[in-house]
Write a protein that holds these residues in place. Structure first.
Motif, PDB file in Angstrom:
ATOM      1  N   ARG A   5       0.875  -1.175   0.000  1.00 26.16           N
ATOM      2  CA  ARG A   5       0.000   0.000   0.000  1.00 26.16           C
ATOM      3  C   ARG A   5       0.910   1.221   0.000  1.00 26.16           C
ATOM      4  NH1 ARG A   5      -2.328   0.606   4.571  1.00 26.16           N
ATOM      5  NH2 ARG A   5      -4.282   1.580   3.910  1.00 26.16           N
ATOM      6  N   ILE A   6       0.675   2.115  -0.924  1.00 29.75           N
ATOM      7  CA  ILE A   6       1.564   3.271  -1.076  1.00 29.75           C
ATOM      8  C   ILE A   6       0.766   4.563  -0.958  1.00 29.75           C
ATOM      9  CG2 ILE A   6       3.187   1.987  -2.516  1.00 29.75           C
ATOM     10  CD1 ILE A   6       1.995   3.481  -4.949  1.00 29.75           C
ATOM     11  N   GLY A   7       1.466   5.641  -0.569  1.00 25.43           N
ATOM     12  CA  GLY A   7       0.834   6.939  -0.500  1.00 25.43           C
ATOM     13  C   GLY A   7       0.931   7.543   0.889  1.00 25.43           C
ATOM     14  N   PRO A   8       0.411   8.756   1.059  1.00 24.73           N
ATOM     15  CA  PRO A   8       0.470   9.425   2.357  1.00 24.73           C
ATOM     16  C   PRO A   8      -0.276   8.633   3.425  1.00 24.73           C
ATOM     17  CG  PRO A   8      -0.175  10.959   0.603  1.00 24.73           C
ATOM     18  CD  PRO A   8      -0.224   9.585   0.017  1.00 24.73           C
ATOM     19  N   ALA A   9       0.151   8.788   4.659  1.00 27.77           N
ATOM     20  CA  ALA A   9      -0.489   8.083   5.769  1.00 27.77           C
ATOM     21  C   ALA A   9      -1.980   8.396   5.806  1.00 27.77           C
ATOM     22  CB  ALA A   9       0.164   8.487   7.085  1.00 27.77           C
ATOM     23  N   GLY A  10      -2.771   7.346   5.858  1.00 30.88           N
ATOM     24  CA  GLY A  10      -4.221   7.484   5.881  1.00 30.88           C
ATOM     25  C   GLY A  10      -4.850   7.566   4.512  1.00 30.88           C
ATOM     26  N   HIS A  11      -4.031   7.631   3.467  1.00 28.26           N
ATOM     27  CA  HIS A  11      -4.560   7.733   2.097  1.00 28.26           C
ATOM     28  C   HIS A  11      -3.809   6.780   1.166  1.00 28.26           C
ATOM     29  CE1 HIS A  11      -6.926  11.291   3.184  1.00 28.26           C
ATOM     30  NE2 HIS A  11      -5.872  11.671   3.870  1.00 28.26           N
ATOM     31  N   ASP A  32      -8.985  -1.735  -1.252  1.00 32.80           N
ATOM     32  CA  ASP A  32      -7.804  -1.657  -0.409  1.00 32.80           C
ATOM     33  C   ASP A  32      -7.350  -3.077  -0.103  1.00 32.80           C
ATOM     34  OD1 ASP A  32      -5.746  -0.591   1.111  1.00 32.80           O
ATOM     35  OD2 ASP A  32      -7.048   0.649   2.349  1.00 32.80           O
ATOM     36  N   LEU A  33      -6.143  -3.194   0.428  1.00 33.68           N
ATOM     37  CA  LEU A  33      -5.646  -4.495   0.888  1.00 33.68           C
ATOM     38  C   LEU A  33      -6.131  -4.682   2.324  1.00 33.68           C
ATOM     39  CD1 LEU A  33      -2.049  -4.570  -0.589  1.00 33.68           C
ATOM     40  CD2 LEU A  33      -3.874  -6.213  -1.053  1.00 33.68           C
ATOM     41  N   PHE A  64       5.822   3.715   1.328  1.00 26.75           N
ATOM     42  CA  PHE A  64       5.153   2.443   1.584  1.00 26.75           C
ATOM     43  C   PHE A  64       4.505   2.500   2.959  1.00 26.75           C
ATOM     44  CE2 PHE A  64       7.990   1.164  -1.788  1.00 26.75           C
ATOM     45  CZ  PHE A  64       7.273   0.192  -2.473  1.00 26.75           C
ATOM     46  N   GLY A  65       3.184   2.404   2.986  1.00 24.63           N
ATOM     47  CA  GLY A  65       2.472   2.331   4.247  1.00 24.63           C
ATOM     48  C   GLY A  65       2.426   0.903   4.747  1.00 24.63           C
ATOM     49  N   PRO A  66       1.745   0.658   5.878  1.00 23.80           N
ATOM     50  CA  PRO A  66       1.556  -0.730   6.318  1.00 23.80           C
ATOM     51  C   PRO A  66       0.921  -1.537   5.186  1.00 23.80           C
ATOM     52  CG  PRO A  66       0.788   0.814   7.985  1.00 23.80           C
ATOM     53  CD  PRO A  66       1.079   1.621   6.758  1.00 23.80           C
ATOM     54  N   PRO A  67       1.382  -2.755   4.923  1.00 18.16           N
ATOM     55  CA  PRO A  67       0.920  -3.474   3.741  1.00 18.16           C
ATOM     56  C   PRO A  67      -0.512  -3.985   3.813  1.00 18.16           C
ATOM     57  CG  PRO A  67       2.436  -4.826   5.006  1.00 18.16           C
ATOM     58  CD  PRO A  67       2.463  -3.473   5.624  1.00 18.16           C
ATOM     59  N   VAL A  68      -1.101  -3.993   4.992  1.00 17.84           N
ATOM     60  CA  VAL A  68      -2.505  -4.386   5.145  1.00 17.84           C
ATOM     61  C   VAL A  68      -3.243  -3.260   5.847  1.00 17.84           C
ATOM     62  CG1 VAL A  68      -4.109  -6.068   6.127  1.00 17.84           C
ATOM     63  CG2 VAL A  68      -1.904  -6.832   5.226  1.00 17.84           C
ATOM     64  N   ALA A  69      -4.390  -2.885   5.324  1.00 19.17           N
ATOM     65  CA  ALA A  69      -5.198  -1.842   5.952  1.00 19.17           C
ATOM     66  C   ALA A  69      -5.838  -2.377   7.224  1.00 19.17           C
ATOM     67  CB  ALA A  69      -6.281  -1.373   4.980  1.00 19.17           C
ATOM     68  N   ASP A  70      -5.905  -1.537   8.221  1.00 20.69           N
ATOM     69  CA  ASP A  70      -6.613  -1.883   9.454  1.00 20.69           C
ATOM     70  C   ASP A  70      -6.131  -3.192  10.061  1.00 20.69           C
ATOM     71  OD1 ASP A  70      -8.213   0.414   9.173  1.00 20.69           O
ATOM     72  OD2 ASP A  70      -9.565  -0.656   7.822  1.00 20.69           O
ATOM     73  N   GLY A 182       6.245  -3.909   6.928  1.00 24.27           N
ATOM     74  CA  GLY A 182       6.363  -3.947   5.474  1.00 24.27           C
ATOM     75  C   GLY A 182       7.807  -3.799   5.023  1.00 24.27           C
ATOM     76  N   PRO A 183       8.055  -3.437   3.784  1.00 25.63           N
ATOM     77  CA  PRO A 183       7.160  -2.713   2.885  1.00 25.63           C
ATOM     78  C   PRO A 183       6.064  -3.544   2.222  1.00 25.63           C
ATOM     79  CG  PRO A 183       9.219  -3.196   1.779  1.00 25.63           C
ATOM     80  CD  PRO A 183       9.399  -3.635   3.204  1.00 25.63           C
ATOM     81  N   TRP A 184       6.242  -4.861   2.157  1.00 28.66           N
ATOM     82  CA  TRP A 184       5.306  -5.684   1.402  1.00 28.66           C
ATOM     83  C   TRP A 184       4.677  -6.743   2.289  1.00 28.66           C
ATOM     84  CZ3 TRP A 184      10.363  -7.279  -1.162  1.00 28.66           C
ATOM     85  CH2 TRP A 184      10.922  -6.213  -1.888  1.00 28.66           C
TER      86      TRP A 184
END
Length: 282
Positions: A5-11, A32-33, A64-70, A182-184
Protein backbone atom coordinates in the motif's frame (compact mmCIF):
# COMPACT_ATOMS: atom_id res chain seq x y z
CA UNK A 1 2.72 -12.10 -4.93
CA UNK A 2 4.21 -9.06 -3.32
CA UNK A 3 1.44 -6.71 -2.28
CA UNK A 4 1.77 -3.25 -0.78
CA UNK A 5 0.00 0.00 0.00
CA UNK A 6 1.56 3.27 -1.08
CA UNK A 7 0.83 6.94 -0.50
CA UNK A 8 0.47 9.42 2.36
CA UNK A 9 -0.49 8.08 5.77
CA UNK A 10 -4.22 7.48 5.88
CA UNK A 11 -4.56 7.73 2.10
CA UNK A 12 -2.68 4.66 0.86
CA UNK A 13 -3.64 2.84 -2.31
CA UNK A 14 -3.14 -0.88 -3.07
CA UNK A 15 -0.45 -2.09 -5.46
CA UNK A 16 1.37 -5.23 -6.43
CA UNK A 17 4.94 -5.71 -7.59
CA UNK A 18 5.17 -7.38 -10.97
CA UNK A 19 7.91 -9.97 -11.74
CA UNK A 20 10.28 -7.16 -12.72
CA UNK A 21 9.69 -5.27 -9.47
CA UNK A 22 7.52 -2.54 -10.98
CA UNK A 23 4.58 -1.15 -9.04
CA UNK A 24 1.19 -1.92 -10.55
CA UNK A 25 -1.98 -0.23 -9.36
CA UNK A 26 -4.85 -2.28 -7.95
CA UNK A 27 -7.28 0.60 -7.47
CA UNK A 28 -9.66 -0.67 -10.15
CA UNK A 29 -9.59 -4.22 -8.76
CA UNK A 30 -9.94 -3.80 -5.00
CA UNK A 31 -10.68 -0.87 -2.75
CA UNK A 32 -7.80 -1.66 -0.41
CA UNK A 33 -5.65 -4.49 0.89
CA UNK A 34 -8.01 -5.27 3.73
CA UNK A 35 -9.22 -8.42 5.46
CA UNK A 36 -11.37 -9.43 2.50
CA UNK A 37 -8.54 -8.94 0.01
CA UNK A 38 -6.11 -11.15 1.93
CA UNK A 39 -8.55 -13.98 2.56
CA UNK A 40 -8.08 -17.18 0.59
CA UNK A 41 -10.83 -16.08 -1.79
CA UNK A 42 -9.43 -12.58 -2.14
CA UNK A 43 -5.86 -13.71 -2.80
CA UNK A 44 -7.09 -16.32 -5.28
CA UNK A 45 -8.74 -13.53 -7.22
CA UNK A 46 -5.56 -11.46 -7.24
CA UNK A 47 -3.41 -14.37 -8.44
CA UNK A 48 -5.54 -14.60 -11.58
CA UNK A 49 -4.69 -11.05 -12.62
CA UNK A 50 -2.28 -10.37 -15.46
CA UNK A 51 0.09 -7.74 -14.02
CA UNK A 52 0.90 -6.52 -17.54
CA UNK A 53 -2.67 -5.23 -17.82
CA UNK A 54 -2.43 -3.16 -14.64
CA UNK A 55 -1.25 0.47 -14.71
CA UNK A 56 2.40 1.12 -13.87
CA UNK A 57 3.05 3.55 -11.02
CA UNK A 58 6.13 5.77 -10.94
CA UNK A 59 8.13 4.66 -7.89
CA UNK A 60 9.88 8.03 -7.35
CA UNK A 61 9.12 9.40 -3.89
CA UNK A 62 6.69 6.60 -3.10
CA UNK A 63 5.95 6.02 0.59
CA UNK A 64 5.15 2.44 1.58
CA UNK A 65 2.47 2.33 4.25
CA UNK A 66 1.56 -0.73 6.32
CA UNK A 67 0.92 -3.47 3.74
CA UNK A 68 -2.51 -4.39 5.14
CA UNK A 69 -5.20 -1.84 5.95
CA UNK A 70 -6.61 -1.88 9.45
CA UNK A 71 -4.27 -4.49 10.88
CA UNK A 72 -6.01 -5.78 13.99
CA UNK A 73 -4.07 -7.28 16.87
CA UNK A 74 -0.28 -7.26 16.92
CA UNK A 75 0.57 -10.42 18.84
CA UNK A 76 4.23 -10.73 19.81
CA UNK A 77 6.23 -13.82 20.69
CA UNK A 78 9.05 -13.10 23.12
CA UNK A 79 12.41 -14.89 23.48
CA UNK A 80 11.75 -17.02 20.44
CA UNK A 81 15.34 -17.33 19.17
CA UNK A 82 17.83 -19.56 20.94
CA UNK A 83 20.69 -17.09 20.45
CA UNK A 84 18.66 -14.10 21.72
CA UNK A 85 17.64 -15.90 24.92
CA UNK A 86 21.29 -16.71 25.53
CA UNK A 87 22.52 -13.14 25.02
CA UNK A 88 20.07 -11.68 27.55
CA UNK A 89 20.72 -14.49 30.03
CA UNK A 90 17.21 -15.90 30.12
CA UNK A 91 16.14 -19.53 29.77
CA UNK A 92 14.58 -20.70 26.52
CA UNK A 93 10.80 -20.79 27.14
CA UNK A 94 9.06 -24.14 27.28
CA UNK A 95 5.97 -22.52 25.74
CA UNK A 96 5.72 -19.40 23.57
CA UNK A 97 5.72 -16.15 25.53
CA UNK A 98 2.84 -13.99 24.29
CA UNK A 99 2.31 -10.26 24.71
CA UNK A 100 0.38 -7.63 22.77
CA UNK A 101 1.70 -4.47 21.16
CA UNK A 102 -0.76 -1.63 21.65
CA UNK A 103 0.17 0.77 18.83
CA UNK A 104 -0.87 0.95 15.21
CA UNK A 105 1.45 -0.23 12.41
CA UNK A 106 3.36 2.46 10.55
CA UNK A 107 5.07 2.53 7.17
CA UNK A 108 8.30 0.65 6.60
CA UNK A 109 10.42 3.80 6.28
CA UNK A 110 8.49 6.25 8.43
CA UNK A 111 10.45 8.29 10.95
CA UNK A 112 10.60 6.98 14.51
CA UNK A 113 10.13 9.38 17.40
CA UNK A 114 11.29 8.22 20.81
CA UNK A 115 9.13 8.86 23.89
CA UNK A 116 9.73 11.89 26.05
CA UNK A 117 12.86 11.38 28.21
CA UNK A 118 13.60 8.03 26.52
CA UNK A 119 16.85 6.50 27.72
CA UNK A 120 16.76 2.92 26.41
CA UNK A 121 15.21 2.91 22.95
CA UNK A 122 15.63 -0.49 21.36
CA UNK A 123 15.37 -2.28 18.02
CA UNK A 124 14.30 -5.83 17.10
CA UNK A 125 14.03 -7.15 13.54
CA UNK A 126 11.26 -9.76 13.28
CA UNK A 127 9.42 -12.00 10.86
CA UNK A 128 5.72 -11.14 10.79
CA UNK A 129 2.91 -13.59 10.03
CA UNK A 130 -0.17 -11.99 8.49
CA UNK A 131 -3.38 -13.89 9.21
CA UNK A 132 -5.68 -14.28 6.21
CA UNK A 133 -8.30 -16.61 7.69
CA UNK A 134 -9.28 -16.29 11.32
CA UNK A 135 -9.84 -19.12 13.73
CA UNK A 136 -9.85 -20.46 17.26
CA UNK A 137 -8.16 -23.73 18.27
CA UNK A 138 -6.37 -24.06 14.94
CA UNK A 139 -4.57 -27.37 14.44
CA UNK A 140 -0.88 -26.99 13.67
CA UNK A 141 -1.36 -29.17 10.58
CA UNK A 142 -3.92 -26.64 9.31
CA UNK A 143 -2.01 -23.47 10.21
CA UNK A 144 -0.82 -22.71 6.67
CA UNK A 145 -4.40 -22.30 5.48
CA UNK A 146 -4.81 -19.41 7.94
CA UNK A 147 -1.66 -17.53 6.81
CA UNK A 148 -2.01 -14.94 4.05
CA UNK A 149 1.72 -14.27 3.97
CA UNK A 150 4.71 -12.74 5.69
CA UNK A 151 6.21 -9.31 6.23
CA UNK A 152 9.18 -7.54 7.79
CA UNK A 153 8.64 -5.90 11.19
CA UNK A 154 10.70 -3.75 13.56
CA UNK A 155 9.56 -4.33 17.15
CA UNK A 156 10.75 -1.05 18.66
CA UNK A 157 10.61 -0.51 22.40
CA UNK A 158 11.70 1.63 25.32
CA UNK A 159 13.44 -0.87 27.60
CA UNK A 160 13.19 1.31 30.70
CA UNK A 161 9.40 1.30 30.37
CA UNK A 162 9.39 -2.40 29.58
CA UNK A 163 11.65 -3.68 32.33
CA UNK A 164 12.01 -1.03 35.03
CA UNK A 165 8.55 0.47 35.46
CA UNK A 166 6.60 -2.57 36.66
CA UNK A 167 3.75 -4.39 34.97
CA UNK A 168 3.80 -6.04 31.58
CA UNK A 169 6.09 -5.70 28.56
CA UNK A 170 3.31 -3.98 26.61
CA UNK A 171 4.10 -0.72 28.42
CA UNK A 172 7.46 -0.46 26.71
CA UNK A 173 6.32 -1.72 23.32
CA UNK A 174 3.36 0.47 22.45
CA UNK A 175 4.50 4.05 21.90
CA UNK A 176 3.12 5.51 18.63
CA UNK A 177 5.41 4.64 15.74
CA UNK A 178 6.92 1.58 17.42
CA UNK A 179 5.60 -0.83 14.77
CA UNK A 180 7.17 -0.25 11.32
CA UNK A 181 5.65 -2.90 9.05
CA UNK A 182 6.36 -3.95 5.47
CA UNK A 183 7.16 -2.71 2.88
CA UNK A 184 5.31 -5.68 1.40
CA UNK A 185 2.99 -8.50 2.27
CA UNK A 186 4.61 -11.49 0.54
CA UNK A 187 2.08 -14.25 0.02
CA UNK A 188 2.75 -17.66 1.52
CA UNK A 189 3.37 -19.36 -1.83
CA UNK A 190 6.46 -17.17 -2.47
CA UNK A 191 8.24 -18.21 0.72
CA UNK A 192 9.28 -21.85 0.39
CA UNK A 193 10.39 -22.13 4.01
CA UNK A 194 9.76 -19.25 6.46
CA UNK A 195 12.24 -20.90 8.81
CA UNK A 196 15.20 -20.63 6.43
CA UNK A 197 15.46 -16.86 5.93
CA UNK A 198 18.44 -14.62 6.60
CA UNK A 199 17.49 -11.77 8.95
CA UNK A 200 19.56 -8.68 9.84
CA UNK A 201 19.56 -5.18 11.29
CA UNK A 202 22.02 -2.27 11.29
CA UNK A 203 22.19 0.97 13.26
CA UNK A 204 24.27 3.76 11.73
CA UNK A 205 25.83 1.23 9.37
CA UNK A 206 26.93 -1.19 12.09
CA UNK A 207 25.37 -4.63 11.77
CA UNK A 208 24.14 -5.69 15.19
CA UNK A 209 21.77 -8.48 14.18
CA UNK A 210 22.61 -11.13 11.60
CA UNK A 211 20.90 -14.47 11.95
CA UNK A 212 18.42 -16.89 10.48
CA UNK A 213 14.83 -17.78 11.15
CA UNK A 214 16.17 -21.33 11.39
CA UNK A 215 16.95 -20.44 15.03
CA UNK A 216 13.30 -19.94 15.95
CA UNK A 217 12.46 -21.89 19.10
CA UNK A 218 8.81 -22.22 18.05
CA UNK A 219 8.15 -22.33 14.33
CA UNK A 220 5.54 -20.49 12.31
CA UNK A 221 2.86 -23.20 12.28
CA UNK A 222 3.30 -23.93 15.96
CA UNK A 223 3.02 -20.25 16.86
CA UNK A 224 -0.21 -19.76 14.87
CA UNK A 225 -1.80 -22.84 16.44
CA UNK A 226 -0.57 -21.92 19.93
CA UNK A 227 -1.80 -18.32 19.85
CA UNK A 228 -5.22 -19.49 18.66
CA UNK A 229 -5.66 -21.43 21.89
CA UNK A 230 -5.85 -18.15 23.80
CA UNK A 231 -6.94 -15.51 21.29
CA UNK A 232 -9.46 -15.69 18.47
CA UNK A 233 -7.36 -14.86 15.42
CA UNK A 234 -8.97 -12.68 12.76
CA UNK A 235 -8.06 -11.81 9.20
CA UNK A 236 -5.62 -8.92 9.30
CA UNK A 237 -4.05 -9.86 12.63
CA UNK A 238 -0.27 -9.80 12.73
CA UNK A 239 1.87 -12.24 14.73
CA UNK A 240 5.51 -11.20 15.07
CA UNK A 241 7.74 -14.09 15.90
CA UNK A 242 10.65 -12.74 17.95
CA UNK A 243 14.13 -11.46 17.23
CA UNK A 244 17.60 -13.05 16.88
CA UNK A 245 20.69 -12.12 18.86
CA UNK A 246 22.14 -8.65 18.54
CA UNK A 247 19.71 -6.44 20.45
CA UNK A 248 21.16 -3.37 22.13
CA UNK A 249 20.57 -4.76 25.60
CA UNK A 250 22.85 -7.68 24.77
CA UNK A 251 25.86 -5.50 23.85
CA UNK A 252 28.76 -4.87 26.22
CA UNK A 253 28.18 -2.12 27.16
CA UNK A 254 24.48 -1.93 26.13
CA UNK A 255 23.63 0.28 23.14
CA UNK A 256 20.37 2.20 22.83
CA UNK A 257 18.77 4.37 20.17
CA UNK A 258 19.47 8.09 20.17
CA UNK A 259 18.36 11.18 18.28
CA UNK A 260 19.79 11.09 14.74
CA UNK A 261 20.32 7.34 14.50
CA UNK A 262 19.46 5.49 11.30
CA UNK A 263 18.10 1.92 11.40
CA UNK A 264 18.21 -0.46 8.44
CA UNK A 265 16.82 -3.98 8.53
CA UNK A 266 15.75 -6.75 6.22
CA UNK A 267 14.71 -10.36 5.74
CA UNK A 268 15.42 -12.37 2.59
CA UNK A 269 12.48 -12.14 0.22
CA UNK A 270 10.56 -9.67 2.41
CA UNK A 271 12.35 -6.44 1.56
CA UNK A 272 14.09 -3.83 3.68
CA UNK A 273 13.20 -0.95 5.97
CA UNK A 274 15.01 2.27 6.85
CA UNK A 275 14.01 4.54 9.72
CA UNK A 276 15.42 7.82 10.96
CA UNK A 277 15.24 8.21 14.74
CA UNK A 278 14.30 11.49 16.42
CA UNK A 279 14.05 12.58 20.03
CA UNK A 280 10.71 13.71 21.42
CA UNK A 281 9.93 17.41 21.06
CA UNK A 282 7.03 19.03 22.94
Amino acid sequence: MKLARIGPAGHERPVLLDPRGRLRGLDDVIGDLNAAAISQEGLSRLTKLDPELLPIIDPDGVRFGPPVADIGKIVCIGLNYTDHAAEVGLPVPTEPTIFLKGCRPTGANDDVRLPRDAIKGAWEVELGIVIGEGGLYIDEADADAHIAGYCLFNDLSERAYQMERGGQWTKGKSFPGFAPTGPWLVTRDEIADPQALAIWLEVNGHRYQEGSTANLVFGVRHVVAYVSQFLALEAGDLIVTGTPAGVGLGQDPPVFLRDGDTIRLGIDGLGEQRQQVFAWKD
